[in-house]
Scaffold this motif. Structure first.
Motif, PDB file in Angstrom:
ATOM      1  N   TRP A   1       0.861  -1.181   0.000  1.00 27.75           N
ATOM      2  CA  TRP A   1       0.000   0.000   0.000  1.00 27.75           C
ATOM      3  C   TRP A   1       0.898   1.231   0.000  1.00 27.75           C
ATOM      4  O   TRP A   1       1.858   1.315   0.778  1.00 27.75           O
ATOM      5  N   LEU A   2       0.611   2.183  -0.888  1.00 27.04           N
ATOM      6  CA  LEU A   2       1.342   3.446  -0.951  1.00 27.04           C
ATOM      7  C   LEU A   2       0.319   4.560  -0.860  1.00 27.04           C
ATOM      8  O   LEU A   2      -0.693   4.556  -1.572  1.00 27.04           O
ATOM      9  N   GLY A   3       0.558   5.521   0.022  1.00 30.40           N
ATOM     10  CA  GLY A   3      -0.380   6.629   0.172  1.00 30.40           C
ATOM     11  C   GLY A   3       0.158   7.686   1.098  1.00 30.40           C
ATOM     12  O   GLY A   3       1.348   7.728   1.405  1.00 30.40           O
ATOM     13  N   SER A   4      -0.752   8.549   1.559  1.00 27.40           N
ATOM     14  CA  SER A   4      -0.318   9.641   2.421  1.00 27.40           C
ATOM     15  C   SER A   4      -0.538   9.284   3.876  1.00 27.40           C
ATOM     16  O   SER A   4      -1.409   8.497   4.222  1.00 27.40           O
ATOM     17  N   SER A   5       0.280   9.861   4.706  1.00 29.04           N
ATOM     18  CA  SER A   5       0.091   9.778   6.147  1.00 29.04           C
ATOM     19  C   SER A   5       0.291  11.186   6.672  1.00 29.04           C
ATOM     20  O   SER A   5       0.594  12.104   5.904  1.00 29.04           O
ATOM     21  N   GLY A   6       0.169  11.367   7.944  1.00 28.08           N
ATOM     22  CA  GLY A   6       0.395  12.688   8.524  1.00 28.08           C
ATOM     23  C   GLY A   6       1.817  13.174   8.331  1.00 28.08           C
ATOM     24  O   GLY A   6       2.113  14.352   8.456  1.00 28.08           O
ATOM     25  N   ARG A   7       2.710  12.265   7.980  1.00 23.19           N
ATOM     26  CA  ARG A   7       4.132  12.604   7.804  1.00 23.19           C
ATOM     27  C   ARG A   7       4.560  12.650   6.345  1.00 23.19           C
ATOM     28  O   ARG A   7       5.731  12.752   6.056  1.00 23.19           O
ATOM     29  N   GLY A   8       3.633  12.535   5.407  1.00 23.61           N
ATOM     30  CA  GLY A   8       3.988  12.529   3.981  1.00 23.61           C
ATOM     31  C   GLY A   8       3.645  11.187   3.367  1.00 23.61           C
ATOM     32  O   GLY A   8       2.669  10.550   3.733  1.00 23.61           O
ATOM     33  N   THR A   9       4.471  10.729   2.456  1.00 19.62           N
ATOM     34  CA  THR A   9       4.228   9.457   1.785  1.00 19.62           C
ATOM     35  C   THR A   9       4.574   8.304   2.717  1.00 19.62           C
ATOM     36  O   THR A   9       5.583   8.331   3.403  1.00 19.62           O
ATOM     37  N   ALA A  10       3.716   7.285   2.725  1.00 16.61           N
ATOM     38  CA  ALA A  10       3.953   6.112   3.571  1.00 16.61           C
ATOM     39  C   ALA A  10       3.795   4.840   2.749  1.00 16.61           C
ATOM     40  O   ALA A  10       3.007   4.794   1.812  1.00 16.61           O
ATOM     41  N   THR A  11       4.547   3.820   3.111  1.00 16.15           N
ATOM     42  CA  THR A  11       4.449   2.498   2.494  1.00 16.15           C
ATOM     43  C   THR A  11       4.109   1.502   3.588  1.00 16.15           C
ATOM     44  O   THR A  11       4.773   1.468   4.627  1.00 16.15           O
ATOM     45  N   TRP A  12       3.063   0.715   3.349  1.00 16.22           N
ATOM     46  CA  TRP A  12       2.638  -0.321   4.291  1.00 16.22           C
ATOM     47  C   TRP A  12       2.563  -1.646   3.538  1.00 16.22           C
ATOM     48  O   TRP A  12       2.377  -1.672   2.318  1.00 16.22           O
ATOM     49  N   GLU A  13       2.688  -2.741   4.267  1.00 10.64           N
ATOM     50  CA  GLU A  13       2.519  -4.071   3.686  1.00 10.64           C
ATOM     51  C   GLU A  13       1.596  -4.899   4.560  1.00 10.64           C
ATOM     52  O   GLU A  13       1.609  -4.771   5.787  1.00 10.64           O
ATOM     53  N   TRP A  14       0.810  -5.763   3.902  1.00  9.67           N
ATOM     54  CA  TRP A  14      -0.066  -6.689   4.605  1.00  9.67           C
ATOM     55  C   TRP A  14       0.357  -8.095   4.235  1.00  9.67           C
ATOM     56  O   TRP A  14       0.463  -8.447   3.057  1.00  9.67           O
ATOM     57  N   ASP A  15       0.610  -8.936   5.234  1.00 11.50           N
ATOM     58  CA  ASP A  15       1.121 -10.290   5.008  1.00 11.50           C
ATOM     59  C   ASP A  15       0.048 -11.364   5.118  1.00 11.50           C
ATOM     60  O   ASP A  15       0.346 -12.546   5.169  1.00 11.50           O
ATOM     61  N   GLY A  16      -1.198 -10.954   5.156  1.00  8.28           N
ATOM     62  CA  GLY A  16      -2.295 -11.889   5.311  1.00  8.28           C
ATOM     63  C   GLY A  16      -2.817 -11.941   6.733  1.00  8.28           C
ATOM     64  O   GLY A  16      -3.889 -12.460   6.988  1.00  8.28           O
ATOM     65  N   VAL A  17      -2.040 -11.377   7.655  1.00  2.32           N
ATOM     66  CA  VAL A  17      -2.431 -11.352   9.064  1.00  2.32           C
ATOM     67  C   VAL A  17      -2.467  -9.926   9.598  1.00  2.32           C
ATOM     68  O   VAL A  17      -3.407  -9.507  10.240  1.00  2.32           O
ATOM     69  N   ARG A  18      -1.415  -9.154   9.330  1.00  2.00           N
ATOM     70  CA  ARG A  18      -1.343  -7.801   9.881  1.00  2.00           C
ATOM     71  C   ARG A  18      -0.676  -6.833   8.911  1.00  2.00           C
ATOM     72  O   ARG A  18       0.089  -7.238   8.042  1.00  2.00           O
ATOM     73  N   TRP A  19      -1.007  -5.559   9.098  1.00  2.00           N
ATOM     74  CA  TRP A  19      -0.378  -4.461   8.365  1.00  2.00           C
ATOM     75  C   TRP A  19       0.875  -4.020   9.118  1.00  2.00           C
ATOM     76  O   TRP A  19       0.879  -3.982  10.343  1.00  2.00           O
ATOM     77  N   SER A  20       1.935  -3.658   8.373  1.00  2.00           N
ATOM     78  CA  SER A  20       3.166  -3.126   8.964  1.00  2.00           C
ATOM     79  C   SER A  20       3.621  -1.947   8.129  1.00  2.00           C
ATOM     80  O   SER A  20       3.739  -2.056   6.903  1.00  2.00           O
ATOM     81  N   GLU A  21       3.876  -0.827   8.796  1.00  2.00           N
ATOM     82  CA  GLU A  21       4.440   0.312   8.063  1.00  2.00           C
ATOM     83  C   GLU A  21       5.914   0.039   7.835  1.00  2.00           C
ATOM     84  O   GLU A  21       6.625  -0.415   8.724  1.00  2.00           O
ATOM     85  N   ARG A  22       6.372   0.303   6.616  1.00  2.00           N
ATOM     86  CA  ARG A  22       7.764   0.049   6.244  1.00  2.00           C
ATOM     87  C   ARG A  22       8.559   1.343   6.315  1.00  2.00           C
ATOM     88  O   ARG A  22       8.127   2.370   5.786  1.00  2.00           O
TER      89      ARG A  22
END
Length: 182
Positions: A66-87
């Motif tokens: 997942w690529l999008g905005s956060s309060g700090r600018g651009t953020a990248t997150w990944e989902w492994d089938g169980v949980r989301w983790s910000e990278r």
């Protein structure tokens, strides 16, 4: 299966622009709010990306990116089938103001095992290798655009990008391809 209640009142396009099918994970994933399809129902996921963005399934690593905005600018997150983790990243595609989520598109390049992002407002191509984003330096780049779509063409081994718009009246009907270099 029906759309989740969180999509009520939203256009189908707006609701589904952040939908990804994670084949190896056996699930559909919807961001903003982050939901996963389990059987015939949608379930809200915990610790999810903060805002709107776009997603693509990275089949080589079996992760939804997942690529999008956060309060700090651009953020990248990944989902492994169980949980989301910000990278944590040292670089990332530019996030434009306004309707930023429509100014870039993502596709997974199966041949080179990278996520490709074309940031339309900035005319930049970015690559996610699972660790960090890096900006590609193609000799030719598509014109600025928003609302474009990208997908991987398995038969030809290239990421294809189609259309978009340069303004509300200026629709594009062009097709570009990414071969990992140009």
């Amino acid at each position: 299966m029906s759309l989740p209640a969180a999509c009520a009142g939203a256009s189908i396009r707006a609701c589904l622009q952040s939908l990804s099918f994670a084949a190896a994970l056996g699930s559909l994933v919807l961001a903003g709010p982050a939901l996963a399809q389990q059987g015939h129902r949608w379930v809200r996921m915990e610790d999810t990306p903060e805002s709107s963005g776009k997603m693509v399934y990275d089949a080589g690593r079996e992760r939804v990116v997942w690529l999008g905005s956060s309060g700090r600018g651009t953020a990248t997150w990944e989902w492994d089938g169980v949980r989301w983790s910000e990278r944590a990243t040292t670089a990332s595609p530019p996030w434009s103001s306004g309707s930023a989520s429509s100014e870039f598109a993502l596709a997974y390049d199966e041949l080179r095992r990278t996520v490709v992002c074309f940031a339309g407002g900035a005319r930049e191509t970015w690559l996610w290798d699972g660790s960090d984003w890096s900006r590609a330096q193609p000799s030719v780049s598509p014109e600025a655009r928003w609302g474009h779509a990208m997908a991987f063409d398995r038969r030809r081994g290239r990421v294809m990008m189609f259309g978009g718009a340069e303004s509300w009246n200026g629709r594009r009907a062009d097709t570009w391809e990414w071969d990992g270099v140009t």
